[in-house]
Design a protein around this motif. Structure first.
Motif, PDB file in Angstrom:
ATOM      1  N   GLY A   1       0.802  -1.201   0.000  1.00 44.46           N
ATOM      2  CA  GLY A   1       0.000   0.000   0.000  1.00 44.46           C
ATOM      3  C   GLY A   1       0.842   1.260   0.000  1.00 44.46           C
ATOM      4  N   ALA A   2       1.941   1.245   0.750  1.00 40.99           N
ATOM      5  CA  ALA A   2       2.838   2.402   0.783  1.00 40.99           C
ATOM      6  C   ALA A   2       3.439   2.660  -0.592  1.00 40.99           C
ATOM      7  CB  ALA A   2       3.940   2.175   1.816  1.00 40.99           C
ATOM      8  N   LEU A   3       3.817   1.586  -1.278  1.00 42.42           N
ATOM      9  CA  LEU A   3       4.412   1.736  -2.615  1.00 42.42           C
ATOM     10  C   LEU A   3       3.404   2.265  -3.630  1.00 42.42           C
ATOM     11  CD1 LEU A   3       6.718  -1.360  -3.288  1.00 42.42           C
ATOM     12  CD2 LEU A   3       7.382   1.052  -3.368  1.00 42.42           C
ATOM     13  N   VAL A   4       2.214   1.655  -3.678  1.00 44.13           N
ATOM     14  CA  VAL A   4       1.246   2.066  -4.689  1.00 44.13           C
ATOM     15  C   VAL A   4       0.726   3.466  -4.390  1.00 44.13           C
ATOM     16  CG1 VAL A   4      -0.881   1.130  -3.662  1.00 44.13           C
ATOM     17  CG2 VAL A   4      -0.617   1.208  -6.150  1.00 44.13           C
ATOM     18  N   THR A   5       0.635   3.830  -3.121  1.00 41.30           N
ATOM     19  CA  THR A   5       0.255   5.199  -2.772  1.00 41.30           C
ATOM     20  C   THR A   5       1.316   6.184  -3.238  1.00 41.30           C
ATOM     21  OG1 THR A   5      -1.014   4.462  -0.833  1.00 41.30           O
ATOM     22  CG2 THR A   5      -0.266   6.755  -0.850  1.00 41.30           C
ATOM     23  N   HIS A   6       2.569   5.820  -3.054  1.00 44.92           N
ATOM     24  CA  HIS A   6       3.671   6.693  -3.467  1.00 44.92           C
ATOM     25  C   HIS A   6       3.644   6.961  -4.962  1.00 44.92           C
ATOM     26  CE1 HIS A   6       7.675   8.479  -3.523  1.00 44.92           C
ATOM     27  NE2 HIS A   6       7.993   7.657  -4.510  1.00 44.92           N
ATOM     28  N   ILE A   7       3.470   5.902  -5.769  1.00 50.06           N
ATOM     29  CA  ILE A   7       3.583   6.094  -7.224  1.00 50.06           C
ATOM     30  C   ILE A   7       2.299   6.644  -7.847  1.00 50.06           C
ATOM     31  CG2 ILE A   7       5.353   4.306  -7.458  1.00 50.06           C
ATOM     32  CD1 ILE A   7       3.161   2.495  -8.685  1.00 50.06           C
ATOM     33  N   THR A   8       1.178   6.550  -7.141  1.00 51.69           N
ATOM     34  CA  THR A   8      -0.071   7.023  -7.748  1.00 51.69           C
ATOM     35  C   THR A   8      -0.578   8.312  -7.124  1.00 51.69           C
ATOM     36  OG1 THR A   8      -1.435   5.627  -6.303  1.00 51.69           O
ATOM     37  CG2 THR A   8      -0.756   4.696  -8.420  1.00 51.69           C
ATOM     38  N   GLY A   9       0.301   9.064  -6.487  1.00 45.11           N
ATOM     39  CA  GLY A   9      -0.112  10.360  -5.969  1.00 45.11           C
ATOM     40  C   GLY A   9       0.615  10.824  -4.738  1.00 45.11           C
ATOM     41  N   GLY A  10       1.273   9.914  -4.034  1.00 46.64           N
ATOM     42  CA  GLY A  10       1.974  10.314  -2.818  1.00 46.64           C
ATOM     43  C   GLY A  10       3.273  11.037  -3.079  1.00 46.64           C
ATOM     44  N   ALA A  11       3.894  10.765  -4.222  1.00 48.66           N
ATOM     45  CA  ALA A  11       5.172  11.392  -4.545  1.00 48.66           C
ATOM     46  C   ALA A  11       4.951  12.759  -5.184  1.00 48.66           C
ATOM     47  CB  ALA A  11       5.961  10.500  -5.501  1.00 48.66           C
ATOM     48  N   GLU A  12       5.955  13.602  -5.091  1.00 48.61           N
ATOM     49  CA  GLU A  12       5.924  14.891  -5.760  1.00 48.61           C
ATOM     50  C   GLU A  12       6.222  14.681  -7.239  1.00 48.61           C
ATOM     51  OE1 GLU A  12       5.455  18.339  -7.036  1.00 48.61           O
ATOM     52  OE2 GLU A  12       5.196  18.157  -4.868  1.00 48.61           O
ATOM     53  N   ALA A  13       5.258  15.011  -8.093  1.00 47.35           N
ATOM     54  CA  ALA A  13       5.377  14.711  -9.525  1.00 47.35           C
ATOM     55  C   ALA A  13       6.580  15.383 -10.167  1.00 47.35           C
ATOM     56  CB  ALA A  13       4.100  15.115 -10.251  1.00 47.35           C
ATOM     57  N   LYS A  14       6.893  16.615  -9.739  1.00 46.42           N
ATOM     58  CA  LYS A  14       7.976  17.369 -10.386  1.00 46.42           C
ATOM     59  C   LYS A  14       9.344  16.754 -10.135  1.00 46.42           C
ATOM     60  CE  LYS A  14       5.645  21.872 -10.409  1.00 46.42           C
ATOM     61  NZ  LYS A  14       5.698  23.272  -9.915  1.00 46.42           N
ATOM     62  N   THR A  15       9.485  16.053  -9.027  1.00 46.59           N
ATOM     63  CA  THR A  15      10.794  15.478  -8.681  1.00 46.59           C
ATOM     64  C   THR A  15      10.737  13.954  -8.616  1.00 46.59           C
ATOM     65  OG1 THR A  15      10.293  15.745  -6.323  1.00 46.59           O
ATOM     66  CG2 THR A  15      11.500  17.547  -7.424  1.00 46.59           C
ATOM     67  N   PHE A  16       9.720  13.354  -9.226  1.00 48.59           N
ATOM     68  CA  PHE A  16       9.506  11.912  -9.131  1.00 48.59           C
ATOM     69  C   PHE A  16      10.690  11.124  -9.682  1.00 48.59           C
ATOM     70  CE2 PHE A  16       7.372   7.963 -10.825  1.00 48.59           C
ATOM     71  CZ  PHE A  16       7.115   7.409  -9.582  1.00 48.59           C
ATOM     72  N   GLN A  17      11.212  10.199  -8.875  1.00 49.94           N
ATOM     73  CA  GLN A  17      12.327   9.344  -9.250  1.00 49.94           C
ATOM     74  C   GLN A  17      12.047   7.924  -8.756  1.00 49.94           C
ATOM     75  OE1 GLN A  17      15.565  10.021 -10.901  1.00 49.94           O
ATOM     76  NE2 GLN A  17      14.157  11.589 -11.646  1.00 49.94           N
TER      77      GLN A  17
END
Length: 451
Positions: free
Chosen positions: A386-402
């Motif tokens: 859940g932590a991973l899928v949340t991160h990649i589908t909106g939890g991460a900052e899109a401008k700096t996504f790595q």
């Protein structure tokens, strides 16, 4: 009318997605372009072929986030973890895998499943209808990568991935090298001696760094800027950051004692990990490289014990593409502009074999549930998946996504009002206990929804 799930790519994510969906009763077709269309890194047409390290990293499910991810996948009947466990190699507290038998098992299991068909063909464009998962990984074919970029309306993000060399054990000088896991980790003697160690004194280390910095490297195309995932940096890039960087990274000389010279503390130590069950192949831990082949042999043979080493595979570097998932995917891993397309695996911006397979596991379950008319929610962010899928589908900052490995920094903080801040070992155990309870609840609910 029978609805079929089509999966593009038969790597870790695609194979796991197919397995999960097929076990839910959905008909699945895996479209795998290999061996008809080859890649830089693959050697066979097997599904689930490992091309970089042979390690799934820590298997500690109480103190480590990736070990917790292992546990969650096992609880969900994951094919990748079952195959890894079947072909596990001694590796201290880590889970290392005998890569060829592992891929052969994944392939055999997939082909034996009555609900799965494997089609060896290249999908060069985005399908316009049907139910699809794109799990093509970092080596997505050029035509499909262009189609993805055209649909998303932006240039594909990319970084570079490097591969470590593998050598033949019988060419290593055991008068200089020795077997020992760092801090003697491992439950068995075999685990505690799972790594080979090659010591360096200060002069040898300094000469090695000089050679590394001046060695011929792979050049990039004009105008192409090299970006690397920090967890897979080439050793030359680490050396360029400072002469001591490698001594505090993959060459750290701690937790090891040289039986040939027990009273001499090494200035640096190179570790090698068993790469197959026979113990005939060893890979150099953390030694991803972009050196040209001739330079690799020359520089790596400067390592004490490897002066006459013969290489089963030399290192290399390749372009690794991934999409900006936080802006493009919904919480069911569907492409917002074309919801009949899901993405899974490393192309979504997760890093690592286990993380890629985990996103395949979720995508397969999401897709199958939708085909079967069932309702399935994303797992709670307190779980590793859940932590991973949340991160990649909106939890991460899109401008700096790595690209990101699973880690406890992706989890909601643990709150303990009674005791306040715990020490790290206690805090990590709180994370994993909470995650296991939430994951078990999610699996139970999924079973009830399917009933």
């Amino acid at each position: 009318m029978i609805k079929t799930l089509n999966i593009i790519g038969g790597g870790m994510a695609g194979s796991e997605a197919a397995w999960q969906a097929a076990n839910m009763g959905v008909q699945v077709i895996i479209h795998e372009m290999r061996p008809k269309v080859e890649t830089f890194a693959h050697r066979t047409g097997n599904l689930g072929e490992m091309v970089c390290s042979n390690s799934f990293r820590s298997d500690d499910d109480e103190q480590n986030a990736v070990g917790l991810l292992h546990w969650e996948m096992r609880q969900a009947g994951g094919l990748i973890m079952a195959s890894a466990d079947k072909h596990a190699l001694p590796a201290g507290g880590a889970l290392a895998v005998d890569r060829d038998p592992f891929a052969e098992t994944v392939t055999a299991q997939i082909k034996a499943h009555p609900n799965i068909t494997v089609s060896y063909d290249e999908i060069a464009s985005l399908p316009e209808d049907g139910n699809w998962i794109i799990a093509t990984g970092p080596l997505t074919s050029g035509n499909l990568a262009e189609a993805i970029a055209a649909e998303t309306g932006q240039d594909a993000l990319a970084f570079f991935d490097a591969i470590a060399p593998i050598m033949y054990f019988d060419t290593i000088n055991m008068d200089k090298a020795w077997f020992q896991s760092r801090y003697d980790k491992g439950e068995t003697e075999e685990d505690r001696t799972a790594y080979l160690n090659c010591p360096m004194d200060k002069d040898t280390y300094e000469a090695f760094i000089d050679a590394l910095l001046t060695a011929e490297k792979t050049e990039f195309k004009d105008g192409e800027t090299a970006k690397y995932f920090d967890g897979c940096l080439p050793i030359e890039v680490m050396a360029e950051r400072g002469r001591e960087t490698l001594r505090y990274g993959p060459m750290k000389p701690v937790g090891l004692t040289n039986p040939h010279q027990p009273d001499v503390k090494a200035h640096a130590i190179v570790q090698l990990r068993r790469d197959n069950a026979l113990g005939t192949l060893f890979n150099i831990v953390g030694f991803q490289t972009k050196m040209k082949y001739g330079a690799q042999k020359e520089v790596l043979r400067m390592i004490p014990g490897l002066e006459e080493a013969e290489f089963a595979r030399l290192g290399g570097i390749h372009r690794n593409t991934f999409i900006n998932s936080p802006t493009l995917l919904d919480n069911q891993m569907r492409l917002k502009s074309k919801p009949h397309l899901r993405f899974a695996g490393q192309i979504t911006g997760v890093e690592g074999y286990v993380e890629s397979a985990a996103m395949g596991l979720l995508a397969g379950r999401f897709a199958a549930a939708e085909i079967l008319g069932q309702s399935i929610e994303s797992p709670a962010p307190e779980t590793a998946m859940g932590a991973l899928v949340t991160h990649i589908t909106g939890g991460a900052e899109a401008k700096t996504f790595q690209p990101m490995n699973v880690n406890f920094g992706l989890f909601p903080p643990v709150v303990d009002a009674k005791t306040g801040r715990k020490n790290r070992a206690t805090r990590y155990k709180m994370y994993t206990d909470r995650a296991k309870a939430a994951w078990s609840q999610w699996l139970d609910q999924a079973r009830l929804d399917a009933a």
